[in-house]
Every structure is written in structure tokens, then in C-alpha cells.
Design a protein around this motif. Structure first.
Motif, PDB file in Angstrom:
ATOM      1  N   HIS A 112      62.776 -45.349 -59.614  1.00  0.00           N
ATOM      2  CA  HIS A 112      62.301 -44.172 -58.880  1.00  0.00           C
ATOM      3  C   HIS A 112      60.904 -43.773 -59.344  1.00  0.00           C
ATOM      4  O   HIS A 112      60.025 -43.501 -58.535  1.00  0.00           O
ATOM      5  CB  HIS A 112      63.257 -43.003 -59.056  1.00  0.00           C
TER       6      HIS A 112
ATOM      7  N   SER B 128      53.306 -25.824 -58.769  1.00  0.00           N
ATOM      8  CA  SER B 128      54.356 -26.834 -58.710  1.00  0.00           C
ATOM      9  C   SER B 128      53.750 -28.227 -58.572  1.00  0.00           C
ATOM     10  O   SER B 128      54.217 -29.172 -59.188  1.00  0.00           O
ATOM     11  CB  SER B 128      55.306 -26.529 -57.550  1.00  0.00           C
ATOM     12  N   ILE B 129      52.699 -28.329 -57.761  1.00  0.00           N
ATOM     13  CA  ILE B 129      52.099 -29.649 -57.561  1.00  0.00           C
ATOM     14  C   ILE B 129      51.405 -30.119 -58.825  1.00  0.00           C
ATOM     15  O   ILE B 129      51.516 -31.276 -59.227  1.00  0.00           O
ATOM     16  CB  ILE B 129      51.127 -29.637 -56.355  1.00  0.00           C
TER      17      ILE B 129
ATOM     18  N   SER C  42      67.314 -41.445 -58.014  1.00  0.00           N
ATOM     19  CA  SER C  42      66.201 -40.525 -57.771  1.00  0.00           C
ATOM     20  C   SER C  42      66.657 -39.086 -58.018  1.00  0.00           C
ATOM     21  O   SER C  42      65.859 -38.226 -58.346  1.00  0.00           O
ATOM     22  CB  SER C  42      65.672 -40.674 -56.339  1.00  0.00           C
ATOM     23  N   ARG C  43      67.970 -38.874 -57.836  1.00  0.00           N
ATOM     24  CA  ARG C  43      68.490 -37.521 -58.091  1.00  0.00           C
ATOM     25  C   ARG C  43      68.891 -37.341 -59.554  1.00  0.00           C
ATOM     26  O   ARG C  43      69.281 -36.265 -59.960  1.00  0.00           O
ATOM     27  CB  ARG C  43      69.711 -37.267 -57.190  1.00  0.00           C
TER      28      ARG C  43
ATOM     29  N   SER D 154      57.361 -43.070 -57.239  1.00  0.00           N
ATOM     30  CA  SER D 154      57.297 -41.620 -57.151  1.00  0.00           C
ATOM     31  C   SER D 154      55.980 -41.083 -57.726  1.00  0.00           C
ATOM     32  O   SER D 154      55.391 -40.144 -57.198  1.00  0.00           O
ATOM     33  CB  SER D 154      58.488 -41.025 -57.902  1.00  0.00           C
ATOM     34  N   ALA D 155      55.521 -41.733 -58.798  1.00  0.00           N
ATOM     35  CA  ALA D 155      54.267 -41.286 -59.422  1.00  0.00           C
ATOM     36  C   ALA D 155      53.107 -41.445 -58.446  1.00  0.00           C
ATOM     37  O   ALA D 155      52.240 -40.572 -58.350  1.00  0.00           O
ATOM     38  CB  ALA D 155      54.009 -42.085 -60.692  1.00  0.00           C
TER      39      ALA D 155
ATOM     40  N   GLN E 167      53.344 -41.425 -55.164  1.00  0.00           N
ATOM     41  CA  GLN E 167      53.532 -40.390 -54.127  1.00  0.00           C
ATOM     42  C   GLN E 167      52.997 -39.058 -54.645  1.00  0.00           C
ATOM     43  O   GLN E 167      52.301 -38.335 -53.937  1.00  0.00           O
ATOM     44  CB  GLN E 167      55.027 -40.307 -53.790  1.00  0.00           C
ATOM     45  N   THR E 168      53.306 -38.732 -55.894  1.00  0.00           N
ATOM     46  CA  THR E 168      52.910 -37.441 -56.446  1.00  0.00           C
ATOM     47  C   THR E 168      51.400 -37.284 -56.526  1.00  0.00           C
ATOM     48  O   THR E 168      50.860 -36.223 -56.233  1.00  0.00           O
ATOM     49  CB  THR E 168      53.530 -37.245 -57.845  1.00  0.00           C
ATOM     50  N   ILE E 169      50.722 -38.359 -56.917  1.00  0.00           N
ATOM     51  CA  ILE E 169      49.271 -38.195 -57.001  1.00  0.00           C
ATOM     52  C   ILE E 169      48.607 -38.419 -55.649  1.00  0.00           C
ATOM     53  O   ILE E 169      47.386 -38.459 -55.524  1.00  0.00           O
ATOM     54  CB  ILE E 169      48.635 -39.084 -58.103  1.00  0.00           C
ATOM     55  N   GLY E 170      49.435 -38.521 -54.629  1.00  0.00           N
ATOM     56  CA  GLY E 170      48.890 -38.502 -53.267  1.00  0.00           C
ATOM     57  C   GLY E 170      48.644 -39.869 -52.676  1.00  0.00           C
ATOM     58  O   GLY E 170      48.053 -39.973 -51.605  1.00  0.00           O
ATOM     59  N   LEU E 171      49.078 -40.908 -53.350  1.00  0.00           N
ATOM     60  CA  LEU E 171      48.823 -42.240 -52.812  1.00  0.00           C
ATOM     61  C   LEU E 171      50.022 -42.710 -51.989  1.00  0.00           C
ATOM     62  O   LEU E 171      50.949 -43.317 -52.510  1.00  0.00           O
ATOM     63  CB  LEU E 171      48.521 -43.224 -53.945  1.00  0.00           C
ATOM     64  N   ASN E 172      49.994 -42.356 -50.745  1.00  0.00           N
ATOM     65  CA  ASN E 172      51.012 -42.829 -49.813  1.00  0.00           C
ATOM     66  C   ASN E 172      50.285 -43.210 -48.549  1.00  0.00           C
ATOM     67  O   ASN E 172      49.649 -42.382 -47.899  1.00  0.00           O
ATOM     68  CB  ASN E 172      52.050 -41.730 -49.547  1.00  0.00           C
TER      69      ASN E 172
ATOM     70  N   LYS F 265      53.862 -31.410 -61.249  1.00  0.00           N
ATOM     71  CA  LYS F 265      54.346 -32.718 -60.822  1.00  0.00           C
ATOM     72  C   LYS F 265      53.320 -33.802 -61.131  1.00  0.00           C
ATOM     73  O   LYS F 265      53.659 -34.918 -61.475  1.00  0.00           O
ATOM     74  CB  LYS F 265      54.605 -32.706 -59.307  1.00  0.00           C
ATOM     75  N   MET F 266      52.059 -33.447 -60.970  1.00  0.00           N
ATOM     76  CA  MET F 266      51.027 -34.444 -61.225  1.00  0.00           C
ATOM     77  C   MET F 266      50.999 -34.802 -62.700  1.00  0.00           C
ATOM     78  O   MET F 266      50.773 -35.955 -63.059  1.00  0.00           O
ATOM     79  CB  MET F 266      49.672 -33.933 -60.768  1.00  0.00           C
TER      80      MET F 266
END
Lengths: 673, 258, 232
Positions: free
Chosen positions: C185, C9-10, C105-106, C189-190, C192-197, C13-14
Motif C-alpha cells: 500500500h 491534514s494534507i 490499505s486499511r 500511496s506515497a 498519490q499523497t505527494i500528488g503524483l497520479n 500526509k505529505m
């Protein structure tokens, strides 16, 4: 006084400080190959059960774990807030194994076994090490070292904590260790299963009958040993800080199968709980004892003072704990604090609409923290408001979740107005009688954690329940169970040739069938009564009798009345209870019926025990036995014993006594003045 | 009694009833009256159930245990939101003062393929247990630990790990997510152990196993709507999901296939 | 990296996030080149820009990657949407989505579908004649010669031509609105998905994302409106 011949506590010989070390090194062992063929049943997945199951599985035993909740992670240990004690002396304030041992014995009002308590103190440090290694995020100082706080009944800082969620974090640690074994296949997990009977064969525990709560199916499970880690029975009072599902059923069924029940009347009433708000109340919520570090307890000096708390000037307040117990002040043990609150409320000084509450006030310490914080931040001549705001931030960091919880329930903001608190049933020191090995009077049947009676005497100190649960599970039972299981190895090899040996028959043994049909019979009976009153209504009525007559203060007349009333209520229950739905489905009402049926028998025993104990000690306060100042008055000559009750018939018990010998501590009047 | 400002409410409840996992469910409408604003939402259900029993009807099954917001057992989807209209609390902490007289309240179970309904409002969340069992731990046998203060942990790391560890496993994140994704739950555990020195040894293996188990359970995929974070009763942060994404990518990039 | 990565799933998403970021970078370039119309009323500047984009071999090669990225983004989203539907076979009777998340976003799937429809129209309007003009029955763009005797496609004239139709202008503006919400969004969101938060950087990323999501579609939308008004 000599102990009853039926009770052998099996306390090892030798000096107190060496007993455990020596015993641990000399108990019989079970070799790894044999462990693989030994099955252990663990009922309950809290701190005691979870840690025991994980550790036994790590050692190589085949383990089955049962819990009535939907996951092992939800056992009620999760709700413990304040902390866990350990004699680490990290604060360099003079703590030691002996001091923790001493505080616990004294805190328990000299009604606990010296050897057990010393062992508890000895392993307390290992628990912290183990939990930290598992990744339990205990609170840290800025230097990266572990932080400690104070708790009631002690003068050192030995309590480790994780904000106000220590129980949760420790339980999740045990749960993760357990889950690891589940993942490996060494533990078989049965969630949403309730144990409904112990199966004994030739007087030994051989397994359990459990009900699959989802399908309603009754299952037979074999084990060479059965460990009951099923918690306390505070819910006999209906209202308590226990979870709704907490019950005595597992322990009670064991009791009826021959396990003696120790000190059933020893109940802990916790002083700082949110007061009852109405008849609809289903449970009570604890406000952690850690709040007494910074909260001052008071009532108005005037009776029936209806002013708002903030309008009552300092000189018109009675900080009654600080007044009565200057040495310990607001940090006196729980039983003392609870009784003092009851005394003030009964005398007419209570606050709130119900007048059954006292104030727990953070204003003074909020300002103190505010001033320190202002200095730290270099704010000169701060205003009163500034100080208050800075102080609030400090208080929020320490107790934020508890303050939020309070506000959710009461709708009042405790940062602005003092909390209203009142004592509530919290913990039961009593439980199944066990020997030094944690084995009950039924061979092969063990009781761990709150389910046993062993370490807290007549009153448990704060932050000691988590310690005991984990000590029993991680560091005691893994050794002591070998004493019994090594004999099982011998028996198994002797019976190897027998075609009808227990190990071959397992659950096909007729005793399993017999136990199963008894359980089935009770379930069918519930449905057949078709009465008019709900299970809940009986539970409520039982709770009221217990709270009024076997609660914070007890007397002969009340207890005698209570026994009569409980018997009548029990009779009515079996004639008029209404249980709806079906046995072969998910049926919470049926589950509750079984639990309340057992509470209705236990309640009577608690009153009987309280009646027979003609003294006051710890949480057991008999109004006939108090000093002139209203403090508990012990009778060491006649009552320095553990009351171990043997079940004969419903409503009929025989009292066996285990004498308590104090060889290392001078037994004395307990004083916190 | 109590704070003394309790008022009485009359309410209409539309509650999901379903005999068992296989049966078809439907909504049932009930009127409740005399509900004190001091009551908790579950106590209101107790009142309703008492009434049902009195009428000879089967009470509504719902999960609950500690009733103080920590066990994670209670799980009602109330008026379109997990745990009801107030943020930061569980169903059992929701009090009736959050409702008005005459309100209609719709109560449903968590909806997710990975959380099948057992009965009425009760669902099976054992998928969460299997995810933890797949790797949500530090492999340390009892007795293997060294002195606790031998491991120095910066307060900030300990606090961040604690914030992630505060998860109660209630499943509100899954219930709230439009995709029924379990990323917040899984990432909270991955984060807790990734933030602490104790979790380093098994760091890569852990995230790979846990994500793989999560996918196997049939949860949906995260689309970063943030609904999980907004509805989490313990305020678990979306940062944890980003951290897990990072951990997962790092582990995938540096782990050779067996 | 194992094959499992792309199935997880991850991983999926990536792929969405990375292709999304790539498409965002394309948008920036596209927006810059098109915005040349505002700086030269004759259209020469813009036509030169478009000519460079159409003839530079690196750009042409990237065009292939762009289509691949776009198709991946679309197909991956289809797979994810289907899986997500499966993850909740029985829906809720009442959902108070506004209480916990933003509608866009939804609604990424819906916005994406609108964008796809818009894109088909957009490709038909401009890409097809400029790249495929002359093949089969496709009408090629008219040509124009500037100094130096280099022949250019007069894409500027084609724009004026297309946006002469008010319906096209309205559809393009609507397309840009969809794009704005999709980006609002998608941008953060992109990351966040690749882990940059990160507490330190995420607020800046979110602000940048919002500025990009509003500014770029606004510039795009102003083109048809401008041309429609200017060449009425």
C-alpha cells in the motif's frame, strides 16, 4: 375582452424588441447605501432562488435564503437533464432572439405574454456567458467551442448541455455563487427550513413564518420583499418526475394571502418517462427529451402484439410520430408527443406488461453512428456486430448516464432492447400570477421560475425551464425589484420618526404573531385528529383523481366529478388523518401533512380552471375540443387570456382575466406536420 | 406490471433509531413482507413506514428527495456499505432485485463526527456547504461575464472538469472512508475549477481555504485506501485527490504568509 | 511554506509519504548490501560492505537522518491515527470493507506496529552490538582481519549466530511479510499523497511498487532462511 382591473401586467410601452432595454434603463434605482438596509427574503434555492439570492447579495441587499432540503445544492433544478436554450446562433443555423421568442410563444400554444417571452429570449445568451464564467463545464467541441444539441419544438440547435446533467451543473454554478455570498456573510442561509406562511402588513409582504425542520421551532423573519422561488406543484398528482419534497405550500400560502394563481390547470406531461411498475411506485423518472434526437418512438402495428420488440419486423411497426408529424417527427413538442402516446395506448397498441408504454428505440441510429465511426476509424467492410459495437460506444458517450439510470430502474439493458416509456407529470406552467416585474398581486411579494405562471403559456418547450429560472434570477429580478424597493426607501425615510414603524418593529409587529399562531394552530390540529389513515394514503388518492380526471385528457364530466371527489377527500383528511411524533422535533410526516393539505385545496382549483377553459391548448386537452384529426383545438376568441384566480375561501375562488394581446406574432393554428 | 418478472421478498431489517442528536440510539428490528423486486430500496422503506404508522409507531426518518440519483440527499449505510451493495448508484437507485428472499439488511446512518445524526438515519452534512462557501467558486458577479465562446476550453479539459463536477455531495465518500475523510468531495471541486481557465485566478487561494475549512470541520485524514472512489455513486476519481495534494503543496510553497 | 502546512491534514500526509519514500530508499540500499551474503560464502564481501556502511561518514550522517525519518514516520502516524479515530466517534455495526478497499490499505497502523516490534528486535540483534558494542555491558561483535590488516566486525558471523535460532527465523519471516503488505500500500500511496497520479504513469508506479513490495521483503526473508539451512 378586457383585462380585469385587478390585474395590471405593467408591460412597458414601445416596440417589443425595445421594451426591456428601455425599461431596464429607466426603472428607479436604489442607491448602494440604501441597499444595505433593505432585507430580501428568498424562499427556495433552485436555479431561480439561488441565482436571485446571489445576485441581489452581490448588489448589496441583505438576503436571507430558505430551503427545506439539507443544502441549497439539492433543490430540484438539479434533476434537469437535457439542456438550456439560448439564442446564441453559435451553429449559424438561423437562430435569433426573435426565433427563440417565436418558438416559445408557439410552443406555449399562444397562451404566454409576448413581452415576457421576448425578454426571456433577449437575456438567454447572457445566462450562458454567466454560467461559463462561473466554471460550469458545458459540453465542448474539439475546437474548444461550446457544443449544442436539438430539442423538441424547434428546428435549430440552440440547446447547451452538460451530458445528461445540465440542471445539476447550472444549479451548482448558482449554488457556488450563492455560497460565495454566504461565505462573505451577505446571505444568511437557512437550510432545513420550510416556509409555512407569508406575513402581510397593510396588504404588503413583510416577511415569512418558517419552521426549523430539525428542531420544529417556528421562526419569524422580516423582509422588505419576499421572493418565492419554490418550483412547481406537479406532486399534486402524487406520481410525477418531481422530487419527493417538491410542494405547493409556499405558493399556496401566498395565494391564500392575496396572490392570484395563474393558469393552474396548465400541466406538462412529459412524453419520455419510465413507466409505472406497480402500486409501490413513489415517483416517476424522466428520460431526457434529448433521447428523442436519436431514439425513434414506435408501437406494433397489430393490437396486443406480444412478441418481443426485436422480433417485430420493421414493416410491422408504427412510427406514429414520424407518420403523423413528418416535419418534426420524433421532435414534436412534449404535449403533442404525450398525447400521441396516450392515443396509441388507449387504442390498444401499448407494449409491456401493463400495455401502458411505447418503445423508444435506438437501434437504427446506433447502426448509423456505428457506420460513421467505422469510416472514421478506417475499418473497411465492417461486420454487423462491429457496427453495432462502435455505434453503442457513441450512444454511450451521449446518453450513458441515462441508459444506466434506465437499467437500474427496470433491470433491462436499453443498448439491447428498446426502452419502454410513457408520459408522466413533469412541470407546471401555471403558478402565481406575476406582472412584468415578477411581482404577484401582493405588493412586495414576487414569484420566480416555475413558481410563477409567466413564460411558457400552455406548454413549455424542452430546455426552457432552466433558461427561465436563471433569467428570472440573474437578469430580471435584480432590475425589477428596484421598482418596488425604491418606494420602500421613500416610505422608510418618511416613517423614520415613527416609533412603531414597520422597520423598527420588524418581527415584533402583531401581524407576525398572528401568522405564527395560525401556523401553530394548523400543526396542533394535525396531531389532534388522531385518525386512522396515513398522510401518504391521502396523497395517493388525490393523485389518482387528478391523473384520471385532470391529466392528459380532460372532460367536463370528469372534472366535475373530480371536484366533488376532492372536496370529499379533503373533508376525510381533516377528520381521519394520522400524524405521529411531535411538533418540536424533526418530523417528516408532519411536513408532508402540511403539504398534502395544500395539495388538497390546489387540486380543486386546477380542476375548476380546467373546467372553465372550454378549449384545448398545449398541455390542457379538453376532449370536447379537438379537431377531426385529434389535435388540440384552441378558441382564441374566448380564451386568449390568463386565468388569474383570486382566493376567497377554501373551495371558493373568483376568476380574473388578463387578456393576452399578440401584436408581433400572428396567432395561428399550431402545426408540427 | 412493469417488466413482469417481479418476485416477492420477505426481509428482516435492522435499522438504526435515534430520537435526536443528543439521544442514545439503538437498532430496531422489523420484518417486511411482500416486497416486490421492482421496488427501490426507499420504496421498501415507504412500505415499512406505512406499516409503522398503521401500528401507531413513529415512522423512520431518512433523507431523500429526487429519487433519481442526482440530488445527493439519500444517505443510507446498507450492510456495511454506503448506498448498499451495488457500486455506482445512490440509495434511491438501489432496487430490491439486488436482495434475496430471507435476507437480513442492516441500515445505519453515515458515521462521522462532522456529520452528526439529526434523527434515525438523517445526518447533518452542512459541513460540506461551509467548505464550498470557503472558496469553492469563481468570483464573478452577475453581468461581468464576457461571451461564452471567448473562452476556448479543450474538450479533454472540459470533460475532465465535468467528471469532477459530477459530484452530488452525498457524503458517501466520508461514510465509506475508514478515517471519515472528506478529501474526495473537496478535491472534486478543487479539481473542477483548477482544470478550467475560469478557475485560474483564485486557484491557490481556493485550495488553501477549502482545505483549511475541511480540517476545521473535523473530518479525518486521507490514507489512500480508495474506498471513497469505489463507493462514489458518480465515480469521482482518486486522481482528484492527488491533484488537490499537488495544488495544495504548490500553493503553500508559493504563497507568502499574510 | 507556512507553519499551517505541517498542521494541515494534507501536510501531515505529505510528511508520512515523504518519510515513507525515504525509508523505502533505505530499504533498497539495506537490501542490496545484505544480499552480498549470497555471493560470498566466507562472508568477506558482506563484512566489507557492512564495514563501508558503518564507517563512511556520509552514511553515518544519513543514519541520523534515517532515525529521525523513522521516528517522524511513527509519531506522525500516531497523531493521524488518533485524529482519525476522533473523526468517527461512533462506529458502524457492520462494515464490508472488502467491497471497496484492500485489507492492508486499511491496516497500515497494525502492520506498522508489527514492523516496529520487529524493528526493535532487529536493532537489538544487529545494530546495538555493532554500533554500541563495548559501551556499558553491551557485548561487542567479534572481529575479523582480512588482507591488508584491516579489522572488520564479523557481522556475518553474528547473522549466522542469530539465525541459528528457528524462533528468530520465523519472527524475521513474519516481519518481512508485514513489511511486504505495508509496502504494497505504502509505495503507491506515497506517490498519490505527494500528488503524483497520472493516467500515463500511475500504472507503472503501481507495478513498480508491487514488484518492490514483494521482491525486497522476499530477499530479506530468504536471508535468515538461507543461513538457518546453510549453517544448521
Amino acid at each position: 375582452m378586457a383585462s380585469s382591473p385587478k390585474l395590471d401586467a405593467k408591460i412597458p410601452e414601445g416596440p417589443l424588441a425595445e421594451k426591456w432595454t428601455k425599461y431596464r434603463s429607466t426603472v428607479p434605482l436604489v442607491n448602494p447605501a440604501n441597499k444595505r438596509s433593505l432585507e430580501v427574503i428568498v424562499v427556495g434555492s433552485g436555479l431561480a432562488g439561488g441565482s436571485a439570492a446571489a445576485t441581489l447579495a452581490e448588489m448589496g441587499y441583505k438576503v436571507k435564503v430558505f430551503c427545506f432540503q439539507d443544502s441549497a445544492r439539492r433543490a430540484h433544478s438539479i434533476a434537469a437533464q437535457g439542456g438550456i436554450n439560448a439564442a446564441k446562433n453559435y451553429q449559424n443555423d438561423g437562430d435569433s432572439t426573435y426565433r427563440l421568442f417565436y418558438d416559445t410563444i408557439k410552443g406555449g400554444d399562444y397562451r404566454a405574454r409576448e413581452a415576457n417571452v421576448h425578454r426571456l429570449a433577449e437575456v438567454s445568451g447572457n445566462i450562458i456567458d454567466q454560467c461559463v464564467a462561473q466554471g460550469v463545464p458545458l459540453a465542448r467541441e474539439y475546437g474548444g467551442l461550446l457544443s449544442n444539441r436539438s430539442f423538441g419544438g424547434t428546428q435549430v440547435q440552440r440547446t447547451f448541455y452538460a451530458a445528461g446533467q445540465t440542471g445539476q451543473q447550472l444549479l451548482l454554478g448558482a449554488y457556488s455563487a450563492l455560497s460565495r455570498q454566504v461565505g462573505y456573510g451577505s446571505v444568511e442561509m437557512f437550510a432545513r427550513h420550510e416556509m409555512l406562511d407569508v406575513v402581510t402588513i397593510d396588504g404588503r409582504a413583510r416577511g415569512i413564518i418558517a419552521r426549523n425542520l430539525v428542531t420544529g421551532e417556528l421562526e419569524k423573519h422580516f423582509g422588505h420583499a419576499v421572493l418565492l422561488c419554490t418550483g412547481g406543484y406537479g406532486n399534486v398528482f402524487y406520481l410525477s418526475t418531481n422530487a419527493m419534497g417538491s410542494n405547493v405550500t409556499a405558493a399556496w400560502k401566498a395565494h391564500k394571502k392575496g396572490a392570484f394563481f395563474g393558469n393552474p390547470c396548465f400541466t406538462q406531461i412529459h412524453p419520455t418517462c419510465i413507466p409505472v411498475s406497480g402500486d409501490h411506485q413513489s415517483k416517476l423518472t424522466l428520460m431526457s427529451e434529448s433521447l428523442r434526437n436519436d431514439g425513434r418512438i414506435w408501437v406494433p402495428l397489430k393490437k396486443d402484439d406480444n412478441r418481443k420488440p426485436n422480433e417485430i419486423p420493421e414493416e410491422e411497426r408504427d412510427y406514429y410520430l414520424e407518420r403523423r408529424y413528418p416535419a418534426f417527427g420524433n421532435l414534436v413538442p412534449r404535449d403533442v408527443a404525450s398525447r400521441a402516446a396516450k392515443e396509441r395506448c388507449d387504442a390498444g397498441y401499448g407494449v409491456g406488461a401493463s400495455k401502458m408504454a411505447v418503445y423508444l428505440d435506438f437501434a437504427a441510429n446506433t447502426d448509423r453512428y456505428g457506420k460513421t465511426e467505422a469510416n472514421k476509424q478506417g475499418i473497411h467492410n465492417p461486420t454487423k456486430e462491429q457496427i453495432r459495437e462502435l455505434g453503442k460506444a457513441v450512444v454511450k458517450e451521449k446518453y450513458g448516464n441515462l441508459f444506466d439510470m434506465y437499467q437500474q430502474i427496470t433491470g433491462e439493458n436499453p443498448y439491447e432492447v428498446p426502452m419502454r416509456i410513457y408520459p408522466a407529470v413533469h412541470y407546471t406552467m401555471g403558478g402565481l400570477w406575476v406582472d412584468y416585474n415578477l411581482m404577484t398581486t401582493v405588493p412586495g411579494l414576487y414569484a420566480l421560475g416555475e413558481a410563477n405562471f409567466s413564460d411558457h403559456g400552455a406548454n413549455r418547450l424542452g430546455a426552457s425551464a432552466l433558461m427561465q429560472g436563471l433569467a428570472d434570477g440573474y437578469f430580471v429580478i435584480p432590475y425589477t425589484i428596484g421598482v418596488y424597493l425604491s418606494t420602500e426607501v421613500t416610505r422608510m425615510s418618511a416613517e423614520k420618526a415613527k416609533s412603531d414603524s414597520i422597520d423598527k418593529l420588524k418581527t415584533n409587529h402583531p401581524e407576525f404573531e398572528k401568522a405564527l399562531s395560525e401556523v401553530k394552530g394548523q400543526i396542533e390540529k394535525f396531531f389532534s385528529i388522531k385518525g386512522t389513515k396515513s398522510v401518504e394514503s391521502f396523497h395517493k388518492r388525490l393523485g389518482k383523481i387528478m391523473w384520471d380526471k385532470c391529466g392528459m385528457a380532460r372532460n367536463r364530466k370528469g372534472l366535475e366529478e373530480a371536484i366533488t371527489e376532492i372536496r370529499a377527500l379533503r373533508e376525510e383528511f381533516w377528520k381521519d388523518v394520522r400524524v405521529l411524533g411531535d411538533a418540536n422535533e424533526f418530523n417528516p410526516d408532519l411536513e408532508k401533512a402540511g403539504r398534502v393539505a395544500d395539495f388538497l385545496e390546489l387540486g380543486e382549483l386546477m380542476c375548476l380552471d380546467a373546467l372553465k377553459r372550454e378549449e384545448s391548448c398545449g398541455g390542457h386537452f379538453r376532449e370536447e375540443h379537438q379537431t377531426e384529426e385529434g389535435e388540440a383545438k384552441r378558441d382564441d376568441d374566448n380564451f386568449a387570456y390568463v386565468a388569474a384566480w383570486e382566493f376567497k375561501n377554501v373551495g371558493d375562488w373568483e376568476l380574473n382575466k388578463e387578456e393576452l394581446k399578440f401584436e408581433n406574432i400572428k396567432i395561428a393554428q399550431r402545426s408540427y406536420k | 406490471m412493469g417488466s413482469g418478472n417481479g418476485q416477492m421478498l420477505n426481509l428482516t431489517l435492522k435499522v438504526w433509531r435515534q430520537k435526536n442528536g443528543k439521544a442514545k440510539g439503538s437498532f430496531e428490528t422489523h420484518q417486511v413482507s411482500g416486497i416486490s423486486t421492482d421496488m427501490s430500496f426507499l420504496e421498501m422503506f415507504d412500505v415499512l413506514n406505512e406499516k409503522l404508522i398503521h401500528e401507531g409507531k413513529e415512522p423512520i426518518a431518512f433523507d431523500h428527495d429526487c429519487r433519481e440519483g442526482i440530488c445527493g440527499m439519500c444517505s443510507m449505510y446498507i450492510n456495511g456499505r454506503p448506498h448498499g451493495p451495488k457500486g455506482g448508484i445512490t440509495t434511491c437507485q438501489l432496487h430490491m432485485r439486488s436482495f434475496k428472499n430471507g435476507d437480513t439488511i442492516i441500515v445505519e446512518p453515515w458515521r462521522s463526527a462532522a456529520f452528526p445524526v439529526i434523527k434515525d438515519l438523517v445526518v447533518d452534512r452542512s459541513a460540506f456547504d461551509r467548505i464550498i462557501a470557503s472558496g469553492g467558486y469563481v468570483s464573478v458577479n452577475t453581468g461581468n461575464a464576457k461571451d461564452a465562446n471567448n473562452i476556448l476550453i479543450p474538450k479533454t479539459a472540459a470533460d475532465a472538469a465535468f467528471d469532477a463536477a459530477a459530484c452530488i455531495g452525498c457524503g458517501a465518500c466520508v461514510a465509506a472512508c475508514k478515517n471519515a475523510s472528506a478529501m474526495l468531495f473537496v478535491s472534486a471541486k478543487v479539481s473542477q475549477l483548477a482544470l478550467l481557465p475560469q478557475g485560474q485566478v483564485e486557484r491557490k487561494e481556493r485550495v488553501l481555504k477549502m482545505v483549511s475549512q475541511m480540517d476545521e470541520e473535523g473530518f479525518g485524514n486521507c490514507t489512500n485506501t480508495g474506498a471513497c472512489e469505489a463507493e462514489c455513486p458518480k465515480g469521482i476519481s482518486l486522481e482528484n485527490i492527488a491533484r488537490m495534494n499537488r495544488e495544495f503543496l504548490g500553493a503553500e510553497l508559493t504563497t507568502a504568509k499574510k | 511554506m507556512s507553519k499551517g502546512f505541517l498542521k494541515s491534514s494534507i501536510g501531515k500526509k505529505m510528511v508520512m509519504g515523504l518519510t515513507g519514500l525515504f525509508l523505502i530508499s533505505f530499504l533498497a540500499v539495506h537490501c542490496f548490501v545484505n544480499a552480498l551474503i549470497f555471493f560470498d560464502q566466507t562472508g568477506e564481501l558482506f563484512n566489507q560492505g557492512a564495514h563501508f556502511m558503518g564507517t563512511n561518514w556520509i552514511i553515518r550522517a544519513m543514519e541520523v537522518v534515517l532515525f529521525a525519518g523513522l521516528l517522524t514516520h511513527i509519531f506522525q502516524s500516531l497523531i493521524l491515527t488518533l485524529e482519525n479515530k476522533k473523526a468517527r466517534p461512533v462506529g458502524y455495526a457492520k462494515i464490508d470493507g472488502a467491497a471497496n478497499s484492500r485489507w492492508y490499505s486499511r491496516s497500515m497502523g497494525l502492520l506498522g506496529t508489527l514492523l516496529l516490534l520487529f524493528l526493535i528486535m532487529h536493532i537489538y540483534h544487529f545494530w546495538t552490538p555493532s554500533r554500541l558494542g563495548g559501551i556499558a555491558n553491551i557485548k561487542p561483535l567479534e572481529e575479523i582481519t582480512y588482507s591488508g590488516n584491516v579489522v572488520y566486525h564479523n557481522l556475518y558471523a553474528e547473522m549466522i549466530n542469530v539465525f541459528h535460532n528457528p524462533v528468530a527465523v520465523v519472527l524475521y519471516v513474519l516481519g518481512c511479510i508485514s513489511l511486504a503488505y505495508h509496502l504494497l500500500h505504502g509505495f503507491q500511496s506515497a506517490f498519490q499523497t505527494i500528488g503524483l497520479n497520472h493516467k500515463k504513469y500511475t500504472p507503472a508506479i503501481k507495478t513498480l511498487g508491487a514488484v518492490f513490495a514483494i521482491l525486497v521483503p522476499l530477499i530479506f526473508a530468504s536471508m535468515p532462511v538461507y543461513l538457518y539451512i546453510a549453517y544448521k
